[in-house]
Design an enzyme around this catalytic site. Structure first.
Site, PDB file in Angstrom:
ATOM      1  N   CYS A  31      56.618  75.927  14.535  1.00  0.00           N
ATOM      2  CA  CYS A  31      58.016  75.551  14.369  1.00  0.00           C
ATOM      3  C   CYS A  31      58.588  74.987  15.670  1.00  0.00           C
ATOM      4  O   CYS A  31      58.067  75.223  16.755  1.00  0.00           O
ATOM      5  CB  CYS A  31      58.839  76.768  13.954  1.00  0.00           C
ATOM      6  SG  CYS A  31      58.391  77.448  12.346  1.00  0.00           S
ATOM      7  N   GLY A  58      57.722  70.781  12.634  1.00  0.00           N
ATOM      8  CA  GLY A  58      58.139  71.390  11.378  1.00  0.00           C
ATOM      9  C   GLY A  58      58.894  70.411  10.511  1.00  0.00           C
ATOM     10  O   GLY A  58      59.825  69.758  10.977  1.00  0.00           O
ATOM     11  N   ASN A 132      59.703  80.466  17.025  1.00  0.00           N
ATOM     12  CA  ASN A 132      58.427  79.764  16.903  1.00  0.00           C
ATOM     13  C   ASN A 132      57.332  80.776  17.200  1.00  0.00           C
ATOM     14  O   ASN A 132      57.262  81.309  18.306  1.00  0.00           O
ATOM     15  CB  ASN A 132      58.361  78.600  17.890  1.00  0.00           C
ATOM     16  CG  ASN A 132      57.003  77.918  17.942  1.00  0.00           C
ATOM     17  OD1 ASN A 132      56.638  77.327  18.945  1.00  0.00           O
ATOM     18  ND2 ASN A 132      56.238  77.992  16.859  1.00  0.00           N
ATOM     19  N   GLY A 133      56.470  81.041  16.230  1.00  0.00           N
ATOM     20  CA  GLY A 133      55.403  82.007  16.440  1.00  0.00           C
ATOM     21  C   GLY A 133      55.091  82.787  15.186  1.00  0.00           C
ATOM     22  O   GLY A 133      55.500  82.433  14.074  1.00  0.00           O
ATOM     23  N   CYS A 271      48.236  79.139  23.432  1.00  0.00           N
ATOM     24  CA  CYS A 271      47.394  78.705  22.311  1.00  0.00           C
ATOM     25  C   CYS A 271      46.831  77.316  22.595  1.00  0.00           C
ATOM     26  O   CYS A 271      47.583  76.360  22.841  1.00  0.00           O
ATOM     27  CB  CYS A 271      48.214  78.696  21.027  1.00  0.00           C
ATOM     28  SG  CYS A 271      47.298  78.103  19.594  1.00  0.00           S
ATOM     29  N   TYR A 277      46.529  69.813  19.258  1.00  0.00           N
ATOM     30  CA  TYR A 277      47.074  69.338  17.992  1.00  0.00           C
ATOM     31  C   TYR A 277      48.593  69.398  17.867  1.00  0.00           C
ATOM     32  O   TYR A 277      49.229  68.407  17.515  1.00  0.00           O
ATOM     33  CB  TYR A 277      46.439  70.141  16.852  1.00  0.00           C
ATOM     34  CG  TYR A 277      46.932  69.781  15.478  1.00  0.00           C
ATOM     35  CD1 TYR A 277      46.602  68.555  14.905  1.00  0.00           C
ATOM     36  CD2 TYR A 277      47.730  70.655  14.743  1.00  0.00           C
ATOM     37  CE1 TYR A 277      47.061  68.208  13.629  1.00  0.00           C
ATOM     38  CE2 TYR A 277      48.194  70.320  13.477  1.00  0.00           C
ATOM     39  CZ  TYR A 277      47.856  69.100  12.924  1.00  0.00           C
ATOM     40  OH  TYR A 277      48.304  68.753  11.680  1.00  0.00           O
ATOM     41  N   SER A 318      47.186  62.999  16.314  1.00  0.00           N
ATOM     42  CA  SER A 318      46.828  63.842  17.462  1.00  0.00           C
ATOM     43  C   SER A 318      45.445  63.521  18.004  1.00  0.00           C
ATOM     44  O   SER A 318      45.160  63.761  19.181  1.00  0.00           O
ATOM     45  CB  SER A 318      46.910  65.322  17.082  1.00  0.00           C
ATOM     46  OG  SER A 318      46.050  65.605  15.999  1.00  0.00           O
TER      47      SER A 318
END
Length: 341
Positions: A31, A58, A132-133, A271, A277, A318
């Site tokens: 998000c 998102g 976000n998560g 991450c 990506y 990407s």
């Protein structure tokens, strides 16, 4: 489309625990979140542009909450930023503080109730949270909140965080103490932008799994901006200041910006999918553009494994920088074979 809402957020709290779904919504790892404290600016329109730049994170729903002193205004709906908002709607979102959110489209439930920012009422006033998560202990959090008669309105883990903060405020704590106490119960990935009548918070989990950056607005009016990526700063002319660190909470109000370390054992574990990506190529992470990182990934892949091929083709968008890097290192021509509609 939902009508504009000028809310005291107890309007969100009319669902009993018996009506609450037994299974939480699917994760929304990518998000986009945005927040701004700028008393002299049109915060709703700046948030709109910030969310527009973060649209890649998102596409399911979009929402903006603004604070005009103690009054909260919220508008959110399903769809892209440009589909949800227009000039008339943005003009009905006055204030000095704004929080915005783009929700990642997943295989989970897709309902307007799950659109963010999540809003809850507290004795200190309303709270608007953009997340976000993905928390990994949602069942435990849900059960704990239900034991204390919290009203659950959505199937998102984001609401659980907001209700956890509200529960701590109900025990007599101020915004900062309540938030830092609630975060101790959260496990997993969470980068948060939280609006209150008194100030704006930016928070990252102890591992900093999802990104969150701080920017400053120039000119005489000044102001601070929080965004998932630096591209959200660039579009409104804000200057990148720094990242919110893992396990850090920043508090922004009329006195400026203050930093608090709420986690005793922060350990950076970003991450890798952000670099590969999720993030936009022109965003800056770890002092480098995401484009240059992906370019080097492609070069390294060519060094490790160069096939007998006639052309390097990327899966847009990407994969394009990595394909260019692979082509340059291997000497195999780069070409377009797939077109994104």
């Amino acid at each position: 489309m939902m009508s504009n809402q000028s809310l005291s957020s107890d309007q969100y709290c009319d669902q009993s625990k018996d009506d609450y779904p037994q299974h939480l919504d699917k994760p929304e790892e990518a998000c986009g979140v945005f927040g701004i404290y700028a008393p002299e600016q049109d915060v709703a329109k700046l948030t709109y542009f910030g969310l527009f730049a973060l649209q890649h994170r998102g596409q399911e729903s979009s929402g903006i909450a603004t604070f005009d002193d103690k009054q909260l205004h919220v508008y959110k709906d399903m769809g892209l930023v440009s589909q949800v908002f227009n000039e008339e709607i943005l003009d009905q979102l006055p204030g000095q503080i704004a929080v915005g959110h783009n929700r990642y489209s997943t295989t989970g439930s897709s309902h307007i109730a799950n659109a963010q920012p999540a809003v809850v009422e507290t004795p200190l006033g309303p709270l608007a949270l953009a997340h976000n998560g993905n928390l990994v202990n949602t069942i435990q959090l849900r059960d704990d909140l239900l034991k204390h008669n919290s009203n659950l309105m959505t199937t998102t883990d984001s609401e659980l965080i907001a209700l956890g903060i509200a529960a701590e405020v109900n025990h007599g704590k101020g915004w900062l103490e309540a938030a830092m106490s609630a975060f101790q119960s959260c496990q997993g990935a969470f980068s948060l932008v939280i609006g209150t009548p008194d100030g704006l918070m930016g928070v990252r989990d102890p591992n900093g799994i999802r990104p969150l950056v701080i920017g400053t607005l120039g000119g005489n009016s000044g102001g601070y901006v929080l965004a998932s990526e630096t591209c959200g700063l660039d579009i409104i002319g804000a200057d990148y200041l720094r990242d919110v660190e893992p396990g850090e909470l920043v508090w922004i109000n009329d006195e400026g910006i203050a930093s608090f370390d709420w986690s005793q054992k922060p350990e950076r574990k970003v991450c890798i999918f952000e670099m590969i990506y999720f993030a936009r190529p022109d965003s800056i992470m770890d002092d480098q553009t995401v484009f240059s990182y992906r370019l080097r990934l492609g070069r390294q892949l060519a060094k490790e494994s160069t096939p007998d091929a006639d052309m390097v083709i990327a899966v847009p968008d990407s994969g394009v920088p990595a394909a260019i890097g692979f082509s340059r290192e291997s000497g195999i021509p780069y070409g377009e074979g797939l077109i994104k509609k």
